[in-house]
Design a protein around this motif. Structure first.
Motif, PDB file in Angstrom:
ATOM      1  N   MET A   1       0.798  -1.144   0.080  1.00 26.36           N
ATOM      2  CA  MET A   1      -0.037   0.067   0.158  1.00 26.36           C
ATOM      3  C   MET A   1       0.720   1.176  -0.166  1.00 26.36           C
ATOM      4  O   MET A   1       1.916   1.170   0.705  1.00 26.36           O
ATOM      5  CB  MET A   1      -0.821  -0.054   1.264  1.00 26.36           C
ATOM      6  CG  MET A   1      -1.992   1.130   1.235  1.00 26.36           C
ATOM      7  SD  MET A   1      -2.885   1.302   2.803  1.00 26.36           S
ATOM      8  CE  MET A   1      -1.453   1.983   3.919  1.00 26.36           C
ATOM      9  N   ALA A   2       0.418   2.342  -0.814  1.00 27.80           N
ATOM     10  CA  ALA A   2       1.175   3.412  -0.740  1.00 27.80           C
ATOM     11  C   ALA A   2       1.313   4.055   0.520  1.00 27.80           C
ATOM     12  O   ALA A   2       0.568   3.861   1.493  1.00 27.80           O
ATOM     13  CB  ALA A   2       0.544   4.467  -1.831  1.00 27.80           C
ATOM     14  N   ARG A   3       2.468   4.800   0.914  1.00 29.12           N
ATOM     15  CA  ARG A   3       2.677   5.659   1.935  1.00 29.12           C
ATOM     16  C   ARG A   3       2.974   4.853   3.200  1.00 29.12           C
ATOM     17  O   ARG A   3       2.779   5.274   4.366  1.00 29.12           O
ATOM     18  CB  ARG A   3       1.547   6.725   2.155  1.00 29.12           C
ATOM     19  CG  ARG A   3       1.336   7.740   0.973  1.00 29.12           C
ATOM     20  CD  ARG A   3       0.190   8.520   1.248  1.00 29.12           C
ATOM     21  NE  ARG A   3      -1.163   7.639   1.332  1.00 29.12           N
ATOM     22  CZ  ARG A   3      -1.611   7.169   0.156  1.00 29.12           C
ATOM     23  NH1 ARG A   3      -1.067   7.250  -0.845  1.00 29.12           N
ATOM     24  NH2 ARG A   3      -2.869   6.408   0.498  1.00 29.12           N
ATOM     25  N   GLU A   4       3.405   3.711   3.077  1.00 29.53           N
ATOM     26  CA  GLU A   4       3.849   2.597   4.149  1.00 29.53           C
ATOM     27  C   GLU A   4       4.961   3.308   4.802  1.00 29.53           C
ATOM     28  O   GLU A   4       5.205   3.278   5.918  1.00 29.53           O
ATOM     29  CB  GLU A   4       3.820   1.271   3.641  1.00 29.53           C
ATOM     30  CG  GLU A   4       4.388   0.369   4.999  1.00 29.53           C
ATOM     31  CD  GLU A   4       4.421  -0.940   4.614  1.00 29.53           C
ATOM     32  OE1 GLU A   4       4.696  -1.712   5.499  1.00 29.53           O
ATOM     33  OE2 GLU A   4       4.246  -1.472   3.357  1.00 29.53           O
ATOM     34  N   GLY A   5       6.145   3.804   3.810  1.00 24.76           N
ATOM     35  CA  GLY A   5       7.361   4.142   4.426  1.00 24.76           C
ATOM     36  C   GLY A   5       7.006   5.103   5.242  1.00 24.76           C
ATOM     37  O   GLY A   5       6.528   6.091   5.142  1.00 24.76           O
ATOM     38  N   ASP A   8       5.082   4.765  11.683  1.00 28.88           N
ATOM     39  CA  ASP A   8       5.343   3.970  12.788  1.00 28.88           C
ATOM     40  C   ASP A   8       4.867   2.615  12.876  1.00 28.88           C
ATOM     41  O   ASP A   8       3.894   2.344  12.545  1.00 28.88           O
ATOM     42  CB  ASP A   8       4.761   4.661  14.181  1.00 28.88           C
ATOM     43  CG  ASP A   8       5.427   6.402  14.309  1.00 28.88           C
ATOM     44  OD1 ASP A   8       6.805   6.508  13.952  1.00 28.88           O
ATOM     45  OD2 ASP A   8       4.940   6.969  15.010  1.00 28.88           O
ATOM     46  N   LEU A   9       5.655   1.762  13.596  1.00 28.06           N
ATOM     47  CA  LEU A   9       5.438   0.455  13.652  1.00 28.06           C
ATOM     48  C   LEU A   9       4.019   0.259  14.692  1.00 28.06           C
ATOM     49  O   LEU A   9       3.059  -0.619  14.469  1.00 28.06           O
ATOM     50  CB  LEU A   9       6.484  -0.506  14.188  1.00 28.06           C
ATOM     51  CG  LEU A   9       6.161  -1.802  14.288  1.00 28.06           C
ATOM     52  CD1 LEU A   9       6.003  -2.714  13.206  1.00 28.06           C
ATOM     53  CD2 LEU A   9       7.519  -2.635  14.891  1.00 28.06           C
ATOM     54  N   LEU A  10       4.030   1.331  15.672  1.00 33.24           N
ATOM     55  CA  LEU A  10       2.895   1.015  16.682  1.00 33.24           C
ATOM     56  C   LEU A  10       2.523   2.546  17.313  1.00 33.24           C
ATOM     57  O   LEU A  10       3.827   3.305  17.500  1.00 33.24           O
ATOM     58  CB  LEU A  10       3.314   0.307  17.858  1.00 33.24           C
ATOM     59  CG  LEU A  10       2.558   0.159  19.054  1.00 33.24           C
ATOM     60  CD1 LEU A  10       1.119  -0.419  18.776  1.00 33.24           C
ATOM     61  CD2 LEU A  10       3.105  -0.578  20.189  1.00 33.24           C
ATOM     62  N   ALA A 223      -0.822   3.927  10.317  1.00 31.55           N
ATOM     63  CA  ALA A 223      -0.609   4.278   8.714  1.00 31.55           C
ATOM     64  C   ALA A 223      -2.082   4.181   8.067  1.00 31.55           C
ATOM     65  O   ALA A 223      -2.718   3.505   8.867  1.00 31.55           O
ATOM     66  CB  ALA A 223       0.205   3.160   7.618  1.00 31.55           C
ATOM     67  N   GLY A 224      -2.320   4.691   6.818  1.00 31.99           N
ATOM     68  CA  GLY A 224      -3.684   4.491   6.498  1.00 31.99           C
ATOM     69  C   GLY A 224      -4.742   5.656   6.862  1.00 31.99           C
ATOM     70  O   GLY A 224      -4.457   6.127   8.027  1.00 31.99           O
TER      71      GLY A 224
END
Length: 291
Positions: A1-5, A8-10, A223-224
């Motif tokens: 999915m776009a913009r994952e980079g 934050d992991l959490l 994210a998202g």
């Protein structure tokens, strides 16, 4: 999915009504300093005391109903391997009576293996298997297909903190999908909105908070736009969460439409997705003017 980079992991927000602010500060310090690296000092932040260490940012705020903890864990910090267990570790390190009763060898946290059922849905079934939660998953698929959401704006969480591509191409036979009405031609989703929307189906979901704690928000990863999940059976409750306060009203409208379609599928399990009356996306996700 776009913009994952860069996501934050959490990110979590929790309240510990049974602890004092000092107890929570000590518990956070013990966990973040457990790697042996030098721990910095707590510093005044916007709302409370802030500690940054090894890719983790923690803020503790005193409150009348118990101290609040807001925590962010970056994508590649020293604590990444136990990011999903940080809240449990902090609770165990606060020094209250619960710490003494904790078993020496703690089994993996429920959320670290999706309640012990790897790559399974919230009720222990995988995609395509019939069950109460599968109705919610299929209804979500129908909405994404009807709204022509591109693959770049879709993701599923099957491992804590990790976004993965959708693992379905044709939830119904191709002929059924081809006959499903759409809001617009595929590929026009980005042009229909000034800002891109991203939809995540979370098969893992938030963990059960430690005893005595209240979990206010949990995004793993952070994210998202809309995080969709189904609570474990028997409740099968649908949830739509968003990291952005500006999108909360739209998240509530999305949940309402999703719930209606899920009820329809539960009443008629054999109904093809193409037969569902999916409301137009522009109606569901339109920004309402402020009163």
């Amino acid at each position: 999915m776009a913009r994952e980079g860069g996501a934050d992991l959490l990110r979590l927000h929790a309240i510990a009504p049974h602890l004092s602010t000092d107890e929570l500060l000590r518990g956070v310090s013990r966990v973040l300093g457990g790697s042996g690296s030098r721990l910095g000092a707590w510093r005044p932040g916007r709302y409370g005391q802030v500690l940054r260490h090894d890719g983790v940012t923690a803020e503790v705020v005193g409150s009348w109903d118990g101290p609040e903890l807001r925590l962010r864990c970056g994508s590649d910090p020293a604590h990444a391997s136990r990011a999903g267990d940080l809240l449990t570790d902090i609770a165990a390190a606060t020094g209250d009576a619960r710490r003494d009763s904790r078993p020496a060898a703690r089994p993996p946290a429920r959320h670290s293996t999706d309640h012990g059922r790897s790559r399974r849905g919230p009720n222990g079934r995988g995609p395509g298997e019939n069950g109460p939660s599968e109705h919610g998953y299929r209804a979500w698929q129908a909405m994404m297909r009807h709204w022509c959401i591109p693959e770049s704006a879709l993701a599923e969480v099957r491992s804590p903190g990790r976004l993965g591509p959708v693992d379905w191409l044709f939830p119904e036979p191709p002929s059924a999908l081809d006959s499903m009405p759409s809001d617009s031609a595929p590929g026009t989703q980005e042009a229909a909105h000034a800002e891109p929307l991203t939809f995540i189906f979370d098969h893992v979901g938030p963990p059960e908070p430690p005893p005595g704690w209240l979990l206010r928000s949990w995004f793993s990863p952070d994210a998202g736009t809309f995080h969709c999940s189904v609570q474990p059976a028997p409740s099968g409750r649908l949830r739509v969460r968003t990291p952005h306060s500006a999108d909360r009203e739209r998240a509530a409208a999305f949940l309402s439409a999703w719930r209606t379609l899920t009820v329809e599928l539960a009443a008629r399990p054999g109904l093809p997705l193409s037969a569902l009356s999916v409301p137009p996306r522009v109606f569901v996700l339109a920004r309402r003017p402020l009163a």
